[in-house]
Design a protein around this motif. Structure first.
Motif, PDB file in Angstrom:
ATOM      1  N   ILE A 141       0.869  -1.173   0.000  1.00 15.02           N
ATOM      2  CA  ILE A 141       0.000   0.000   0.000  1.00 15.02           C
ATOM      3  C   ILE A 141       0.905   1.222   0.000  1.00 15.02           C
ATOM      4  O   ILE A 141       1.765   1.353   0.868  1.00 15.02           O
ATOM      5  N   GLU A 142       0.720   2.119  -0.962  1.00 10.74           N
ATOM      6  CA  GLU A 142       1.553   3.312  -1.001  1.00 10.74           C
ATOM      7  C   GLU A 142       0.771   4.508  -1.530  1.00 10.74           C
ATOM      8  O   GLU A 142      -0.141   4.353  -2.324  1.00 10.74           O
ATOM      9  N   GLY A 143       1.140   5.673  -1.000  1.00 15.37           N
ATOM     10  CA  GLY A 143       0.588   6.906  -1.522  1.00 15.37           C
ATOM     11  C   GLY A 143      -0.687   7.395  -0.857  1.00 15.37           C
ATOM     12  O   GLY A 143      -1.267   8.375  -1.304  1.00 15.37           O
ATOM     13  N   PHE A 144      -1.126   6.750   0.224  1.00 18.03           N
ATOM     14  CA  PHE A 144      -2.344   7.177   0.914  1.00 18.03           C
ATOM     15  C   PHE A 144      -2.047   7.911   2.209  1.00 18.03           C
ATOM     16  O   PHE A 144      -2.912   8.015   3.072  1.00 18.03           O
ATOM     17  N   GLY A 145      -0.819   8.407   2.351  1.00 17.58           N
ATOM     18  CA  GLY A 145      -0.447   9.049   3.601  1.00 17.58           C
ATOM     19  C   GLY A 145      -0.463   8.031   4.718  1.00 17.58           C
ATOM     20  O   GLY A 145      -0.308   6.824   4.480  1.00 17.58           O
ATOM     21  N   ILE A 146      -0.667   8.499   5.939  1.00 18.02           N
ATOM     22  CA  ILE A 146      -0.651   7.559   7.061  1.00 18.02           C
ATOM     23  C   ILE A 146      -1.884   6.660   7.078  1.00 18.02           C
ATOM     24  O   ILE A 146      -1.884   5.635   7.752  1.00 18.02           O
ATOM     25  N   ARG A 147      -2.918   6.994   6.316  1.00 18.77           N
ATOM     26  CA  ARG A 147      -4.116   6.135   6.245  1.00 18.77           C
ATOM     27  C   ARG A 147      -3.773   4.743   5.706  1.00 18.77           C
ATOM     28  O   ARG A 147      -4.463   3.775   5.994  1.00 18.77           O
ATOM     29  N   GLY A 148      -2.705   4.635   4.956  1.00 18.55           N
ATOM     30  CA  GLY A 148      -2.270   3.340   4.462  1.00 18.55           C
ATOM     31  C   GLY A 148      -2.020   2.350   5.594  1.00 18.55           C
ATOM     32  O   GLY A 148      -2.257   1.153   5.450  1.00 18.55           O
ATOM     33  N   TYR A 149      -1.562   2.849   6.731  1.00 24.79           N
ATOM     34  CA  TYR A 149      -1.365   1.986   7.899  1.00 24.79           C
ATOM     35  C   TYR A 149      -2.691   1.390   8.366  1.00 24.79           C
ATOM     36  O   TYR A 149      -2.770   0.210   8.690  1.00 24.79           O
ATOM     37  N   ALA A 150      -3.729   2.218   8.409  1.00 24.31           N
ATOM     38  CA  ALA A 150      -5.047   1.730   8.842  1.00 24.31           C
ATOM     39  C   ALA A 150      -5.579   0.683   7.870  1.00 24.31           C
ATOM     40  O   ALA A 150      -6.119  -0.349   8.295  1.00 24.31           O
ATOM     41  N   PHE A 151      -5.433   0.923   6.576  1.00 27.51           N
ATOM     42  CA  PHE A 151      -5.867  -0.060   5.574  1.00 27.51           C
ATOM     43  C   PHE A 151      -5.148  -1.383   5.799  1.00 27.51           C
ATOM     44  O   PHE A 151      -5.753  -2.457   5.767  1.00 27.51           O
ATOM     45  N   ALA A 152      -3.832  -1.305   6.011  1.00 33.71           N
ATOM     46  CA  ALA A 152      -3.019  -2.504   6.185  1.00 33.71           C
ATOM     47  C   ALA A 152      -3.413  -3.275   7.448  1.00 33.71           C
ATOM     48  O   ALA A 152      -3.536  -4.502   7.416  1.00 33.71           O
ATOM     49  N   ILE A 153      -3.611  -2.565   8.537  1.00 30.80           N
ATOM     50  CA  ILE A 153      -3.978  -3.245   9.791  1.00 30.80           C
ATOM     51  C   ILE A 153      -5.335  -3.903   9.659  1.00 30.80           C
ATOM     52  O   ILE A 153      -5.519  -5.037  10.099  1.00 30.80           O
ATOM     53  N   ALA A 154      -6.276  -3.231   9.019  1.00 32.81           N
ATOM     54  CA  ALA A 154      -7.602  -3.837   8.823  1.00 32.81           C
ATOM     55  C   ALA A 154      -7.483  -5.137   8.015  1.00 32.81           C
ATOM     56  O   ALA A 154      -8.125  -6.145   8.342  1.00 32.81           O
ATOM     57  N   LYS A 155      -6.678  -5.117   6.978  1.00 34.01           N
ATOM     58  CA  LYS A 155      -6.511  -6.327   6.145  1.00 34.01           C
ATOM     59  C   LYS A 155      -5.768  -7.409   6.908  1.00 34.01           C
ATOM     60  O   LYS A 155      -6.140  -8.590   6.858  1.00 34.01           O
ATOM     61  N   LEU A 156      -4.718  -7.053   7.655  1.00 33.27           N
ATOM     62  CA  LEU A 156      -3.986  -8.042   8.432  1.00 33.27           C
ATOM     63  C   LEU A 156      -4.879  -8.646   9.520  1.00 33.27           C
ATOM     64  O   LEU A 156      -4.811  -9.853   9.782  1.00 33.27           O
ATOM     65  N   ALA A 157      -5.735  -7.849  10.115  1.00 32.48           N
ATOM     66  CA  ALA A 157      -6.673  -8.360  11.128  1.00 32.48           C
ATOM     67  C   ALA A 157      -7.626  -9.364  10.491  1.00 32.48           C
ATOM     68  O   ALA A 157      -7.949 -10.399  11.078  1.00 32.48           O
ATOM     69  N   GLU A 158      -8.071  -9.053   9.289  1.00 33.87           N
ATOM     70  CA  GLU A 158      -8.947  -9.956   8.551  1.00 33.87           C
ATOM     71  C   GLU A 158      -8.241 -11.291   8.256  1.00 33.87           C
ATOM     72  O   GLU A 158      -8.823 -12.365   8.402  1.00 33.87           O
ATOM     73  N   LEU A 159      -6.973 -11.199   7.882  1.00 34.86           N
ATOM     74  CA  LEU A 159      -6.197 -12.415   7.578  1.00 34.86           C
ATOM     75  C   LEU A 159      -5.830 -13.210   8.839  1.00 34.86           C
ATOM     76  O   LEU A 159      -5.611 -14.418   8.758  1.00 34.86           O
ATOM     77  N   ALA A 160      -5.758 -12.511   9.971  1.00 33.50           N
ATOM     78  CA  ALA A 160      -5.407 -13.181  11.241  1.00 33.50           C
ATOM     79  C   ALA A 160      -6.542 -14.089  11.670  1.00 33.50           C
ATOM     80  O   ALA A 160      -6.378 -15.054  12.350  1.00 33.50           O
TER      81      ALA A 160
END
Length: 146
Positions: free
Chosen positions: A127-146
């Motif tokens: 994920i790149e180019g969304f500012g710090i919101r990219g972190y939130a996107f990534a955590i939501a997806k990682l939580a889903e995969l967990a």
């Protein structure tokens, strides 16, 4: 060990200078803002957040190896190590869970030497180019995969 899965968030070199360093590229949010966003997102997604930052390639590699078997997922913003560190790539290839690479700015719009990412070879997604919101996107997806 926490009853909730843990997501390890690793921030690479100079990210402790967010808000000061090149705000025209990275914005005015600080690393504390990033951590707050990650923890809030983690809480809403039902995961614990282990948030770290280092300018040391060796320390980052150690954290990745320690996370094997304990973290449900890994979010990494390798920063300046993105296009230089085969060693971090090798450590990531040892990790046994999903990995999401995050960049605050879009690498493809930056200097050409920043375009290649060794880390991407081990990442589940990038994920790149969304500012710090990219972190939130990534955590939501990682939580889903967990």
């Amino acid at each position: 060990m926490s009853p909730r899965p843990t997501i390890l968030v690793i921030n690479g070199p100079n990210l402790d200078m967010l808000g000061i360093r090149q705000p025209e590229v990275y914005g005015y949010d600080t690393l504390d803002d990033v951590e707050r966003l990650c923890r809030e997102t983690g809480t809403s997604c039902g995961v614990e957040i282990d948030f770290r930052q280092s300018d040391s390639e060796a320390e980052i590699m150690g954290w990745i190896k320690q996370a094997r078997g304990t973290a449900a997922g890994l979010l990494i913003n390798p920063a300046g190590f993105t296009s230089t560190s085969i060693a971090i790539l090798d450590a990531l290839l040892i990790f046994d869970g999903p990995i999401i690479e995050v960049h605050i700015s879009p690498l493809f719009r930056r200097d050409a030497f920043r375009h290649p990412s060794h880390v991407s070879r081990a990442a589940t997604a990038k994920i790149e180019g969304f500012g710090i919101r990219g972190y939130a996107f990534a955590i939501a997806k990682l939580a889903e995969l967990a």
